[in-house]
Scaffold this motif. Structure first.
Motif, short mmCIF file in Angstrom:
data_model
loop_
_atom_site.label_atom_id
_atom_site.label_comp_id
_atom_site.label_asym_id
_atom_site.label_seq_id
_atom_site.Cartn_x
_atom_site.Cartn_y
_atom_site.Cartn_z
N ILE A 59 49.87 22.20 44.51
CA ILE A 59 50.21 23.62 43.75
C ILE A 59 49.54 23.79 42.62
N GLY A 60 48.48 24.80 42.78
CA GLY A 60 47.53 25.05 41.40
C GLY A 60 48.24 25.70 40.47
N LYS A 61 47.94 25.30 39.07
CA LYS A 61 48.14 25.70 37.92
C LYS A 61 47.58 26.75 37.63
N ASN A 62 48.48 27.95 37.33
CA ASN A 62 47.88 29.31 36.48
C ASN A 62 47.89 29.18 35.21
N LYS A 63 47.33 30.02 34.79
CA LYS A 63 47.20 30.26 33.22
C LYS A 63 47.52 31.69 32.92
N SER A 64 48.48 31.98 32.15
CA SER A 64 48.54 33.60 31.70
C SER A 64 47.43 33.95 30.78
N VAL A 65 46.94 35.07 30.99
CA VAL A 65 45.93 35.54 30.00
C VAL A 65 46.50 36.52 29.11
N THR A 66 45.64 36.64 28.06
CA THR A 66 46.36 37.66 26.75
C THR A 66 45.74 38.97 27.04
N ILE A 67 46.25 39.68 28.07
CA ILE A 67 46.12 40.78 28.31
C ILE A 67 47.26 41.76 28.52
N LYS A 68 47.25 42.75 27.75
CA LYS A 68 48.64 43.41 27.78
C LYS A 68 48.75 44.07 29.12
N LYS A 69 50.21 44.12 29.42
CA LYS A 69 50.40 44.73 30.82
C LYS A 69 50.28 45.98 31.10
N ASP A 70 50.05 46.83 30.24
CA ASP A 70 49.72 48.44 30.63
C ASP A 70 48.11 48.51 30.74
N VAL A 71 47.57 47.65 30.00
CA VAL A 71 46.12 47.48 30.22
C VAL A 71 45.82 47.17 31.60
N LEU A 72 46.54 46.02 32.01
CA LEU A 72 46.24 45.69 33.53
C LEU A 72 46.62 46.76 34.55
N LYS A 73 47.67 47.35 34.18
CA LYS A 73 48.19 48.29 35.04
C LYS A 73 47.10 49.60 35.12
N ASN A 74 46.60 49.95 34.09
CA ASN A 74 45.67 50.89 34.12
C ASN A 74 44.38 50.48 34.79
N ILE A 75 43.83 49.46 34.56
CA ILE A 75 42.73 49.05 35.31
C ILE A 75 42.86 49.09 36.68
N ASP A 76 44.09 48.42 37.38
CA ASP A 76 44.77 48.52 38.68
C ASP A 76 44.63 49.72 39.15
N SER A 77 44.74 50.64 38.52
CA SER A 77 44.86 52.22 39.06
C SER A 77 43.32 52.59 39.19
N TYR A 78 42.69 52.28 38.05
CA TYR A 78 41.18 52.50 38.11
C TYR A 78 40.50 52.10 39.42
N LEU A 79 40.93 50.71 39.84
CA LEU A 79 40.46 50.18 40.98
C LEU A 79 40.57 50.58 42.18
N TYR A 80 41.98 51.13 42.12
CA TYR A 80 42.53 51.69 43.42
C TYR A 80 41.74 52.91 43.68
N GLY A 81 41.27 53.73 42.56
CA GLY A 81 40.53 54.94 42.57
C GLY A 81 39.06 54.84 43.25
N VAL A 82 38.56 53.60 42.90
CA VAL A 82 37.21 53.10 43.06
C VAL A 82 37.07 53.10 44.79
N VAL A 83 38.08 52.79 45.39
CA VAL A 83 37.92 52.61 46.81
C VAL A 83 38.63 54.11 47.51
N ASN A 84 39.63 54.48 47.02
CA ASN A 84 40.46 55.54 47.53
C ASN A 84 39.91 57.02 47.10
N ASN A 85 39.43 57.19 46.03
CA ASN A 85 38.92 58.36 45.46
C ASN A 85 37.79 58.86 46.33
#
Lengths: 567, 364
Positions: free
Chosen positions: A465-491
């Motif tokens: 099983i691969g070992k993951n490493k948590s990155v030091t990025i805030k949750k809401d930043v991730l969430k924002n970018i997630d929504s932007y990336l959704y827009g790139v394809v669906n907008n």
């Protein structure tokens, strides 16, 4: 009468003889004993069967199939010319060729001399039917590596070949020998020690003509272990079909575990050609300008272009969350220093979200200059760029992210604002591998984990099983970018709008990476799932002019995966 | 019967028994008894030899005096016949076929030489011979017997059989040494031999030259002329102190040793019985030779004295040369090991000589 003298002469000579025997048998005894052992003991090596390679569902990707060789056991042949004559008729080989092969390969009387390899069925039947007229001829079964999917798996699996001088010096301590077959590239090379098993050997006692008398010692060959890899051959096949005839790479990862689901690099080659020793094919592969032997997915380093805007966005939001609302105006171009930097279009006033969706260069030049190069470099690193992912394949490249210090110390130049602008849109000196981008985007798919991409799933019964490493990025930043990336394809205004597939939630970021003097590379990097992300992917096409081509390719892959119910 | 030297009889039987054991092993290959016919034929030869030995034991040795020259002439004729009609084997014309058995007249030539020389040097009393010698010593005490030996040796040399010819000369030399011919003649004889050796070299056959060169440097031709001696040295040397055990010699059993049941039989002994076995065998030979010499000193009859001396030196020199060449301390000359090597003629003639010796011991 000279009795005593005669007796003394006899006595002295006999004592000399005994001294001579003492010298030969006691003083030189050990030396001659070893000589006599060397006279009679020969070692024959027995080849171990190589382990198979299976995909995550147990589909065999590399197998060992029986190959039929015809050989002659020298000690059982009385009339060689007659035998060669008969063999030449059955095998359709010239008499002279058989004679020469026999002479070249002859080792000693009991080791079979291989005359012809990889016989076809008709030849085997003909040989078996004429068995009585062919004393000393045997048809041997030899394990032969076979890759049922050929070109589709070549860059993941590599291929098997005769060991070369570079590898023998490196691998000698591990018990490799000059005539061994070893893996070249891919899983075959990386897990060679696991797959190869251990050759056995037979010690035989021979007589003065070198004929086998009996077996003294026997060490059975130890078969290599089977390896299960994380690849899903169904998906790999889909990617392969789409990539056929192009130059580029596709990487599909499980964004949670780092399992490599598909890894395709084109142009490709058929590894079976190497096993067969098909010289003309191998030579043309080595000379091909398009480098079919080069694994673009892990070793190709390319400018990411606009895909890097993900890093710029992350950096900006990490620095200041309020930048989501920051507005810049795009006039289609921008003057920085004494150079004009262009945009793909004139986007007018827009916020960060729109800029990502439009992939607006002007916005990101401005944003980049606002936050500065150091933070860009930092977050590129946090997202796993500029260093190897550590995938279990050899020859992985690290990519490159420039920095102010690098430019100063190594290049003796000062960092300009233009450098920052270029870096912010993934141009300039920024170099990444397709695998790195697939891993980078996984961070947004899984909510903040940097995975360790890997191919190994299980060796024997042992699972990895691969070992993951948590990155030091805030949750809401991730969430924002997630929504932007959704827009790139669906907008409808999104640059990857062509990549959307019915029923799938696709997130992505395109990139059109300018290359000096050639058409631009096309990228689409993203993740996909029905409810939640299931796969992270990176589609890369070399010199296709625009990211649009990559979007089309990605759409075809995802469409087919969806159709087959794989997502 | 009570006066018969039982020690000689006993040792002979032990050596012959040793021969049977060794030959049995030599005739095995890879654990199989492959050369059965050779083994059983030798058993038959042993029986024949023992029978003839008994016959000569029963015949008064003095009767041999009368037959000495007759046997000599007979041997010369037989050797001529061999040269004309003989069977060629291993590159030499040595054998005559008689009723299914092959025999070598050169082996019986040894008997002829012994009888003729023993008779010649016992014609006069010892004192008379000495006076003789002082007057025309060179001609009658040296040149004539040398001529008698030389004729036979030459016929054997043509075959070609260098080893046997050397043995003839050695019998001659040991006898003239024994009876007291001046040492200076012997030294002159050896020196003239050495001076003549370059000429002799040109007389040697190709293979004989090869053997001499190979003796000086066995790796000259390791797979040809040097092969036998290299393999033989390996066999004897690998036996070590205690040997590899009966039927367990790898050199022997795996057929690395050519001629391992004939001239090179000692390599089997050395390999399977080791240094101890070899020394025991040499001691047996020594005791046998010493015993026969003792008999010579005890006998009153000069003919008996000379006979015993010749027989003792024959056994001695042949076993010495054979062993020395097998272990690589002398060049290879084709000579069998007395009583042990396979070969009917050799065995029978040696057993027959023992019969004569036993008869002499009886008559004391």
């Amino acid at each position: 009468m000279r009795y005593r003298q005669t007796l003394i002469v006899f006595k002295v000579l006999f004592i000399t003889l005994i001294l001579g025997l003492f010298y030969r048998q006691v003083i030189q005894g050990e030396y001659f004993y070893n000589q006599s052992r060397r006279n009679v003991i020969r070692v024959i090596s027995l080849e171990a069967a190589r382990g198979r390679i299976l995909d995550r569902n147990g589909v065999v990707l590399a197998d060992t199939i029986p190959s039929f060789d015809v050989s002659i056991i020298p000690q059982e042949v009385r009339n060689k010319p007659l035998l060669f004559e008969r063999l030449s008729k059955i095998l359709g080989m010239p008499f002279e060729e058989i004679r020469q092969i026999y002479q070249r390969r002859y080792l000693n009387p009991f080791v079979p001399v291989i005359i012809s390899e990889k016989l076809d069925k008709n030849e085997i039947i003909a040989l078996e039917e004429n068995k009585l007229q062919l004393p000393g001829v045997v048809v041997d079964i030899r394990p032969l590596r076979f890759y049922p999917f050929g070109k589709a798996t070549s860059h993941v699996l590599g291929h098997l070949g005769q060991i070369d001088s570079y590898r023998i010096t490196k691998l000698k301590p591990y018990g490799y020998e000059m005539s061994d077959l070893v893996g070249y590239g891919g899983v075959e090379e990386y897990y060679d020690l696991v797959l190869r098993g251990e050759n056995g050997g037979e010690q035989v006692e021979v007589d003065n003509r070198g004929q086998r008398v009996r077996t003294v010692g026997y060490k059975p060959p130890q078969s290599g272990q089977d390896i299960q890899i994380t690849l899903d051959m169904r998906i790999q096949k889909i990617a392969d079909d789409v990539m056929h005839g192009t130059r580029g790479a596709v990487v599909i990862l499980d964004p949670y575990s780092g399992d490599v689901i598909a890894l395709s690099s084109y142009p490709s080659y058929d590894p079976n050609d190497f096993v067969k020793g098909n010289d003309s094919v191998i030579r043309s592969l080595l000379q091909d300008r398009r480098s079919p032997l080069f694994n673009r997915a892990i070793a190709g380093q390319y400018p990411p272009g606009s895909v890097f805007k993900i890093v710029t966005t992350t950096s900006a939001l990490e620095k200041d969350a309020s930048l989501t609302n920051k507005t810049f105006v795009c006039n289609g171009s921008m003057q920085i220093g004494n150079r004009t930097y262009n945009c793909s279009s004139t986007h007018g006033a827009e916020n960060l979200r729109d800029a990502v969706i439009h992939s607006c260069n002007v916005y990101f030049y401005s944003l980049g200059m606002l936050i500065g190069p150091d933070i860009l470099h930092k977050y590129a690193s946090v997202l796993g760029l500029s260093r190897r992912t550590g995938i279990d394949l050899n020859y992985e490249a690290a990519g490159f992210i420039p920095s102010v210090n690098w430019k100063k110390v190594i290049m003796f130049q000062s960092w300009s604002k233009g450098d920052t602008a270029n870096m912010a849109i993934g141009q300039g000196e920024v170099l990444v591998t397709p695998l790195q981008l697939a891993r980078m985007v996984s961070v947004f798919a899984n909510g903040g984990e940097l995975v360790h991409p890997h191919l190994i799933k299980a060796i024997g019964n042992k699972n990895f099983i691969g070992k993951n490493k948590s990155v030091t990025i805030k949750k809401d930043v991730l969430k924002n970018i997630d929504s932007y990336l959704y827009g790139v394809v669906n907008n409808p205004e999104g640059t990857a709008y062509t990549a959307r597939v019915e029923g799938l939630r696709i997130y992505g970021k395109t990139g059109t990476a300018q290359v000096h003097g050639k058409a631009a590379h096309g990228w689409l990097v993203g993740y996909v799932g029905r409810d939640k992300p299931k796969y992270a992917f990176c589609v890369f096409l070399e010199n296709v002019g625009s990211s649009h081509v990559a979007c089309t390719a990605a759409e075809r892959i995802l469409e087919e995966m969806s159709k087959q119910g794989l997502i | 019967m009570h006066k018969t030297d039982k020690m000689i009889l006993f040792i002979t039987i032990i050596i012959v028994a040793f021969s049977v054991l060794t030959l049995y092993s030599s005739c095995h290959q890879k654990g199989e008894f492959v050369l059965q016919s050779i083994f059983y034929r030798q058993i038959i030869w042993i029986i024949i030899g023992l029978f003839l030995s008994f016959v000569f034991y029963m015949i008064d040795y003095r009767k041999l005096w009368d037959f000495a020259w007759l046997l000599y002439v007979f041997t010369i004729l037989a050797l001529i016949v061999v040269l004309i009609f003989g069977r060629t084997r291993l590159g030499a014309q040595r054998w005559l076929e008689l009723g299914g058995f092959n025999f070598q007249p050169s082996e019986f030539g040894k008997l002829a030489i012994i009888l003729v020389l023993a008779r010649y040097f016992s014609q006069k009393s010892f004192e008379e011979l000495k006076i003789f010698k002082n007057r025309f010593s060179l001609a009658r005490g040296f040149v004539f017997p040398l001529f008698v030996t030389g004729v036979l040796a030459l016929l054997v040399l043509i075959q070609p059989d260098l080893g046997t010819a050397i043995i003839y000369f050695f019998i001659f030399m040991s006898l003239i040494f024994f009876v007291g011919v001046r040492i200076r003649y012997i030294i002159i004889f050896i020196c003239s031999g050495l001076i003549a050796s370059p000429f002799l070299w040109s007389l040697l056959r190709g293979y004989q030259r090869d053997r001499l060169l190979v003796f000086l440097n066995p790796s000259r031709d390791p797979l040809g002329a040097g092969y036998t001696i290299i393999q033989s040295k390996i066999a004897v040397g690998s036996g070590g102190l205690l040997g590899k055990g009966w039927l367990s010699g790898t050199q022997n059993q795996l057929n690395f040793l050519p001629e391992r049941h004939t001239d090179f039989i000692f390599s089997t002994i050395g390999e399977e019985w080791g240094f101890f076995g070899s020394v025991v065998l040499i001691i047996l030979f020594y005791v046998l030779v010493k015993r026969i010499l003792m008999l010579s000193s005890l006998a009153h009859d000069p003919f008996a004295k000379n006979l015993c001396l010749c027989i003792a030196s024959l056994i001695f020199i042949q076993s010495f040369i054979n062993i020395a060449m097998t272990i690589g301390f002398m060049p290879v000359v084709g000579l069998p090991l007395p009583f042990i090597s396979y070969g009917g003629s050799s065995l029978v003639s040696f057993l027959l000589l023992i019969g004569i010796v036993l008869n002499i011991s009886k008559s004391l």
